[in-house]
Design an enzyme around this catalytic site. Structure first.
Site, mmCIF file in Angstrom:
data_model
loop_
_atom_site.group_PDB
_atom_site.id
_atom_site.type_symbol
_atom_site.label_atom_id
_atom_site.label_comp_id
_atom_site.label_asym_id
_atom_site.label_seq_id
_atom_site.Cartn_x
_atom_site.Cartn_y
_atom_site.Cartn_z
ATOM 1 N N CYS A 166 -19.499 1.888 -5.738
ATOM 2 C CA CYS A 166 -19.590 0.859 -6.773
ATOM 3 C C CYS A 166 -20.667 -0.181 -6.503
ATOM 4 O O CYS A 166 -20.837 -1.116 -7.290
ATOM 5 C CB CYS A 166 -18.232 0.200 -6.966
ATOM 6 S SG CYS A 166 -16.959 1.384 -7.464
ATOM 7 N N HIS A 306 -18.245 -9.238 -7.873
ATOM 8 C CA HIS A 306 -17.761 -7.867 -8.055
ATOM 9 C C HIS A 306 -16.411 -7.902 -8.764
ATOM 10 O O HIS A 306 -16.181 -7.144 -9.706
ATOM 11 C CB HIS A 306 -17.655 -7.182 -6.689
ATOM 12 C CG HIS A 306 -17.450 -5.709 -6.759
ATOM 13 N ND1 HIS A 306 -18.326 -4.856 -7.408
ATOM 14 C CD2 HIS A 306 -16.476 -4.908 -6.243
ATOM 15 C CE1 HIS A 306 -17.896 -3.604 -7.297
ATOM 16 N NE2 HIS A 306 -16.777 -3.614 -6.600
ATOM 17 N N LYS A 335 -16.020 -8.060 -15.338
ATOM 18 C CA LYS A 335 -15.152 -6.877 -15.433
ATOM 19 C C LYS A 335 -13.885 -7.160 -16.239
ATOM 20 O O LYS A 335 -13.206 -6.231 -16.668
ATOM 21 C CB LYS A 335 -14.788 -6.365 -14.037
ATOM 22 C CG LYS A 335 -15.927 -5.678 -13.302
ATOM 23 C CD LYS A 335 -15.459 -5.104 -11.973
ATOM 24 C CE LYS A 335 -16.569 -4.360 -11.244
ATOM 25 N NZ LYS A 335 -17.619 -5.240 -10.710
ATOM 26 N N HIS A 340 -14.134 -1.771 -14.990
ATOM 27 C CA HIS A 340 -14.959 -1.441 -13.830
ATOM 28 C C HIS A 340 -15.788 -0.200 -14.144
ATOM 29 O O HIS A 340 -15.255 0.904 -14.208
ATOM 30 C CB HIS A 340 -14.066 -1.192 -12.620
ATOM 31 C CG HIS A 340 -14.800 -1.139 -11.318
ATOM 32 N ND1 HIS A 340 -16.187 -1.054 -11.231
ATOM 33 C CD2 HIS A 340 -14.352 -1.161 -10.035
ATOM 34 C CE1 HIS A 340 -16.536 -1.023 -9.956
ATOM 35 N NE2 HIS A 340 -15.453 -1.084 -9.217
#
Length: 414
Positions: A166, A306, A335, A340
């Site tokens: 990722c 993230h 997100k 995601h």
């Protein structure tokens, strides 16, 4: 050292975004600023334990690419080719006149054509191997997305795929920056793509405990940094950026969304799927990226984190961000809107970070009613609505299975 080392920067002069937030830059930006999640019940996952996802709305590969091209590409490649075409057009580059030997392609991907592979293996296991497609291998290989983008745009410089789970999209942008600064290329198309929303893949993620089980309320399922988060919603998408050296972009009068001023990557060397509990690897990556950019920690005004909405990631990342930046930067995770997008996430979020600098706005983190009290450090998570204010320096952070960490530092175009 205070102030940005502009000589190490490269400019973002074009973007192509094909994500759950929409198709195109304007549609994406409106959606992430709204804070309205794209998650929904997915008919293709009917009967599965987790039947929600974030898909690209209204994406018609035949209309976008033509039937002859679309049928031979897996969806992860289709998304990237469309994103690359958008990015080149957005940058006002003429592919007929550029020196194609000085243009490169580097795209992050992790799972390749997982949906194609799963479908073809089912055909094989059903006892009809003669019905397996001759295109199974080129459709499913991860490297083929860079190859097809190069073929589509007649690019003859280097092309490759970065695979750091990722963090792949961020790794691709960092790699592209080095190609430009080293003189290997004059223009690089860099980003990430993923489309692996298949029953097999999602079952694997569900068995790991990575996915949200809030299937009765998909729009509220992705909730980064929230007290009651329980996992991420799997998404698909592609983000492709056109990168050029700042001096070259200025010389041709190109619009610059922002500059990529610094990059670094590290490894946790800790666990296959769990981040280091104190976020030490991510903290080292962020410090090194700041040093690369010539930026002091207290100059960072915004972080697009993230922020996966998993219990472990968000706690770990909060600790890492606080250890480097303190509580001064406004932190968001987009997100909450997009879900995601896996290997595409670092590139999607780098694009949104560039747009935050360009427009002077920070998107909210969707679905957060109350922050997790177990996050034992202070960070300023943006919730509720977007914050509109000028931003000069921002960062985008990415983590991936295998202990991969990547950090990008972006600055407002000078």
């Amino acid at each position: 050292m205070s102030g940005v080392a502009r000589g190490r920067g490269v400019a973002v002069t074009g973007m192509g975004l094909v994500t759950p937030a929409g198709i195109g830059v304007e549609e994406n930006w409106r959606r992430v600023l709204s804070g309205v999640s794209a998650a929904a019940t997915d008919p293709e996952l009917k009967g599965e334990k987790v039947d929600i996802s974030c898909r690209v709305p209204g994406f018609d590969p035949t209309a976008e690419l033509g039937r002859r091209t679309a049928w031979k590409l897996d969806r992860f490649t289709q998304l990237a080719v469309v994103g690359a075409r958008q990015a080149v057009a957005d940058a006002a580059l003429d592919t007929g006149s550029w020196d194609c030997t000085r243009v490169g392609v580097v795209i992050g991907n992790s799972l390749g054509g997982a949906s194609t592979l799963e479908k073809q293996l089912r055909t094989y296991c059903a006892g009809t191997p003669e019905d397996v497609s001759a295109l199974m291998i080129p459709m499913s290989m991860v490297n083929m997305v860079a190859g097809y983008v190069a073929m589509d745009l007649r690019i003859h410089g280097p092309s490759l795929v970065t695979a750091t789970a990722c963090a792949s999209g961020a790794s691709a942008i960092g790699t592209a920056r080095e190609w430009l600064l080293s003189g290997l290329c004059d223009v690089v198309l860099a980003g990430g793509t993923e489309s692996a929303i298949s029953p097999g893949t999602l079952n694997g993620l569900s068995r790991m405990g990575a996915l949200s089980g809030r299937t009765d309320d998909p729009g509220a399922a992705s909730r980064p940094f929230a007290a009651d988060r329980d996992g991420f919603v799997a998404g698909e998408g592609a983000a492709i950026l056109v990168l050029e050296r700042c001096a070259d972009a200025t010389a041709r009068g190109a619009r610059r969304y922002a500059d990529i001023a610094g990059f670094s990557a590290t490894s946790d060397a800790h666990h296959a799927t769990a981040p280091h509990p104190r976020g030490e690897g991510l903290a080292r990556a962020l410090r090194a990226a700041l040093d690369d950019a010539g930026v002091l920690p207290d100059e960072v005004e915004h972080v697009n984190a993230h922020g996966t909405s998993t219990p472990m990631n968000d706690l770990t990342e909060a600790r890492a961000l606080h250890s480097v930046l303190g509580a001064g930067a406004a932190v968001t995770s987009t997100k909450g809107v997009t879900g995601h997008t896996l290997a595409a996430a670092g590139a999607v979020e780098a694009a949104y970070t560039a747009l935050s600098l360009y427009h002077g706005a920070i998107p909210p983190t969707a679905n957060v009613q109350s922050l997790d009290p177990s996050i034992d450090v202070e960070i300023d998570v943006v919730t509720g609505s977007a914050r509109h204010r000028p931003i000069s320096v921002a960062a985008s952070t990415s983590l991936g299975f295998g202990g991969h960490n990547a950090a990008l530092v972006l600055t407002v175009a000078a």
